[in-house]
Scaffold this active site. Structure first.
Site, PDB file in Angstrom:
ATOM      1  N   SER A  72      -3.559  11.788   9.464  1.00 19.68           N
ATOM      2  CA  SER A  72      -2.747  10.574   9.448  1.00 19.68           C
ATOM      3  C   SER A  72      -1.293  10.980   9.652  1.00 19.68           C
ATOM      4  CB  SER A  72      -2.945   9.846   8.116  1.00 19.68           C
ATOM      5  OG  SER A  72      -2.279   8.621   8.116  1.00 19.68           O
ATOM      6  N   TYR A  99       0.841  -1.201   0.000  1.00 26.17           N
ATOM      7  CA  TYR A  99       0.000   0.000   0.000  1.00 26.17           C
ATOM      8  C   TYR A  99       0.880   1.257   0.000  1.00 26.17           C
ATOM      9  CZ  TYR A  99      -3.304   3.597   1.500  1.00 26.17           C
ATOM     10  OH  TYR A  99      -4.068   4.738   1.562  1.00 26.17           O
ATOM     11  N   ASP A 100       1.878   1.268   0.870  1.00 23.26           N
ATOM     12  CA  ASP A 100       2.781   2.425   0.940  1.00 23.26           C
ATOM     13  C   ASP A 100       3.486   2.655  -0.391  1.00 23.26           C
ATOM     14  OD1 ASP A 100       2.161   2.981   3.586  1.00 23.26           O
ATOM     15  OD2 ASP A 100       3.704   1.627   4.358  1.00 23.26           O
ATOM     16  N   LYS A 137       4.736   3.013  17.733  1.00 21.90           N
ATOM     17  CA  LYS A 137       3.522   3.122  16.913  1.00 21.90           C
ATOM     18  C   LYS A 137       2.704   1.835  17.051  1.00 21.90           C
ATOM     19  CE  LYS A 137       1.850   4.208  12.276  1.00 21.90           C
ATOM     20  NZ  LYS A 137       0.930   3.053  12.187  1.00 21.90           N
TER      21      LYS A 137
END
Length: 704
Positions: free
Chosen positions: A97, A51-52, A130
């Site tokens: 985000s 996705y990135d 994270k």
């Protein structure tokens, strides 16, 4: 990232504008669909890394095209529009985000940009793990929780208030202790599921023949978005606060002071550090990367933020990201590989499991070539076949599993069907219509079952015969039929003639002596470990402990009725039937008789109904560091027997921490939260004062 940008730039130079626009439209469509699957359906079809990569490609193409970027482009939006299943709730302030970075150069660029735009001699950055979970926005009015909503598209989310109220880390009313709180305060944070809770949830899903969750993040998202809050409550979700929207600037002037204030209000927060250089950021990243596998919850990177709010306001944000923060992502723990063939393995209970034999690939720091497909139903649902490309996952010490199909392979194999016979002993296979699993009917005449059952029996969590490793068990089971060393069942461990090992390669006097001592020492193992070691189908370590605590001795477990068994919280109808069947089976009766004859019979303990009050009863206790008089597992076992609840991490709900030498972050967290801490000497002293340091001798001698 640099090579990827160069490649895209080359494509731009060689491609006409129409084709370029067409590629941009394809990427926008794909990424919008992936956003919907990730944020709304909780069912991603590609890895985070993929996705990135697509998002970076789209960003580069949009920049090079030099045309206005529409507001609904995935590069300008956050998350996905909320679904229609829940009522929509608008956030007081937008939830942005975080921009992902993947290497040292990108981190250096981030720091240099901050220093260029903020006039300050020394900038401080706060470093936070994270958490791989689900972002939520909590609205408090006059200090009372009124609305909880998911991130959604960053502006509007789904109302999940009833479900959030089941999470113990989220206070219904803020513990302000007289501190002035704004009339309206929005607290932002991450809902997540611990690794232990995730493993237990998937074990229940597997037992009930239900679809398994791919990872803790998906499990947390699916659990939070349940229509029935009672289901959410059973999933044991957790929460870390990491920021604030409306009202946040009233509480503090920096991110670090905000976290301290939120913690004082009753929220769990993560351990953070303040640093002032690129090298210090990268050092902390490396520390957390190495700790990742042993942490009780999943983290997928490290977040760097400018600490001072004034500095944050100076730098500002764009449509999607704050410019004063980035997420430095870890290497992906989900990777793609190719399935060579589907094979079937036999476990200690006779369960025959499909396994993907794959091209070796490194995931989570370990090279793996096989991954479980769990059961026939799960394999069929995912439609995994030979030559397919698949996504696999490995987190910490979790067995690698196939998460999903990535791409059909060339010369794709036929669907794999359930084996009619055991692949090891050739006995016919059995399948209960109510279950998804297939079992070998060969019992302990199946060498694969016997080997796995023996390995389970001697393992540390069971009888703890550490000198008897997997290779020795394999050898003893495979011995010729006339050998004095051959094992036919688990009880033979206590009748084996270890002197017959003399002269064998690799077995010296010291090793044989250690084997004898380990076998003899195992006779003192507590009741719960003995029950777990028996390998009763569907009885795990927690259920074994509950049985021991409820009945106090093996005879009463054996003689318990189905109704008595089902009165235990961990035992349902199917588990109760499994326990009854085990103690009624002729072979198991003979094995238990053999155990008693050979001196293995656990001491009776006091049943729950007669458990006296003690300093630990009903308390949530964390054991950390190195204990000198006993192992941490033994300490936890002792605490469970006294009615305490051993936990793996420190939170505001922790009542006591027992800390030995080498205690690290858990001890720091306890001190930060004001949790009482004692050392091993104090712990043993309390046990002696209450005269509860040793279990009672057996009260009666009931023969089987």
């Amino acid at each position: 990232m640099g090579s990827s940008v160069e490649k895209v730039s080359q494509i731009i130079a060689e491609t006409d504008q129409d084709a370029l626009k067409q590629r941009i439209n394809v990427l926008r469509t794909e990424l919008t669909e992936h956003n919907y699957r990730y944020y709304i359906l909780d069912a991603p079809m590609i890895t985070d890394a993929e996705y990135d990569r697509l998002l970076r490609e789209l960003t580069t193409l949009e920049t090079e095209l030099a045309e206005p970027v529409p507001a609904d482009s995935p590069t300008q939006t956050v998350g996905a529009p909320p679904s229609s299943t829940f009522q929509s709730r608008k956030h007081g302030e937008q939830l942005l985000s975080l921009k992902d970075v993947f290497d040292k150069d990108a981190v250096e660029s981030f720091v240099q940009r901050c220093k260029k735009e903020v006039i300050d001699d020394e900038l401080h950055f706060i470093v936070e793990p994270k958490v791989d979970g689900l972002a939520v926005n909590l609205r408090y009015e006059q200090g009372v929780l009124t609305v909880a909503a998911t991130r959604g598209d960053g502006t509007t989310g789904e109302d999940v208030t009833d479900n959030v109220r089941t999470i113990s880390d989220i206070p219904w009313q803020l513990n302000t202790d007289g501190f002035p709180v704004p009339d309206v305060l929005e607290v932002r944070g991450e809902v997540y599921m611990s690794k232990q809770a995730f493993a237990e949830l998937n074990e229940r899903q597997d037992t009930e023949g239900l679809v398994l969750f791919a990872n803790p993040r998906n499990a947390a998202a699916g659990s939070l978005r349940q229509l029935n809050a009672k289901v959410t409550a059973k999933r044991r979700l957790c929460f870390f606060a990491y920021g604030a929207g409306i009202g946040g600037r009233v509480l503090a002037s920096s991110q670090s002071s905000l976290l301290e204030r939120l913690n004082s209000f009753g929220f769990a927060v993560q351990e953070t550090v303040l640093v002032n250089s690129v090298n210090a950021l990268l050092d902390r990243y490396q520390v957390l990367l190495e700790k990742r596998s042993v942490m009780p919850y999943e983290i997928d990177g490290v977040v760097y933020k400018l600490d001072e709010f004034l500095s944050q306001d100076t730098i500002g944000a764009d449509a999607r990201y704050p410019r004063w923060a980035v997420a430095h992502k870890f290497p992906a723990e989900e990777v793609e590989t190719t399935v060579k063939e589907i094979i079937w393995q036999v476990g200690r209970t006779g369960k025959i499991t499909p396994v993907a034999d794959m091209e070796p690939v490194k995931v989570g720091g370990v090279t793996v070539s096989r991954a479980t497909l769990h059961n026939l139903q799960e394999m069929t649902r995912k439609d995994i076949r030979a030559n397919d490309k698949v996504v696999i996952r490995r987190a910490g010490d979790v067995i690698p599993e196939v998460v999903r199909l990535y791409e059909f392979g060339n010369n794709r194999g036929l669907p794999s069907s359930a084996p009619k016979k055991c692949p090891v002993c050739n006995a016919h296979s059995e399948r209960n219509e109510l279950e998804a699993d297939i079992y070998c009917s060969g019992g302990l005449s199946c060498s694969a079952q016997l080997k796995q059952r023996l390995k389970h029996f001697v393992s540390r969590g069971c009888m703890d015969i550490d000198s008897m490793g997997a290779k020795l068990i394999e050898m003893l089971v495979d011995e010729p039929g006339d050998s004095k060393l051959k094992l036919y069942s688990i009880d033979q461990i206590y009748r084996i003639d270890f002197d017959a090992l003399v002269g064998r390669k690799g077995f010296g006097e010291k090793k044989i002596s250690a084997l004898k001592k380990a076998v003899e020492a195992s006779k003192a193992r507590p009741l719960s470990k003995f029950i777990f070691a028996l390998g009763i189908r569907q009885v795990g370590e927690v259920t074994a402990f509950s049985l021991a605590k409820r009945f106090g001795c093996i005879e009463r477990v054996r003689d318990a009725s189905l109704e008595e068994l089902q009165s235990i919280e961990d035992v349902g109808p199917e588990v109760a039937k499994s326990i009854k069947s085990f103690f009624e089976e002729d072979h198991n009766i003979r094995v238990l008789e053999s155990f008693r004859t050979n001196g293995l019979w656990p001491k009776e303990i006091e049943a729950t109904s007669n458990l006296v009050d003690n300093p630990f009863k009903g308390k949530t206790i964390v054991v950390t560091g190195t204990l000198e008089k006993m192992s941490r597992s033994d300490a936890k076992e002792r605490l469970r027997s006294l009615g305490a609840k051993p936990a793996g991490s420190v939170s505001k709900n922790t009542d006591l921490v027992i800390a030995g030498p080498g205690a690290g972050s858990k001890l720091d967290q306890a001190n930060k939260l004001g949790v009482k801490v004692i050392d091993e000497t104090e712990f043993l002293s309390l046990l002696e004062e209450e005269q509860i340091s040793e279990p009672e001798e057996p009260k009666q001698d009931v023969l089987l």
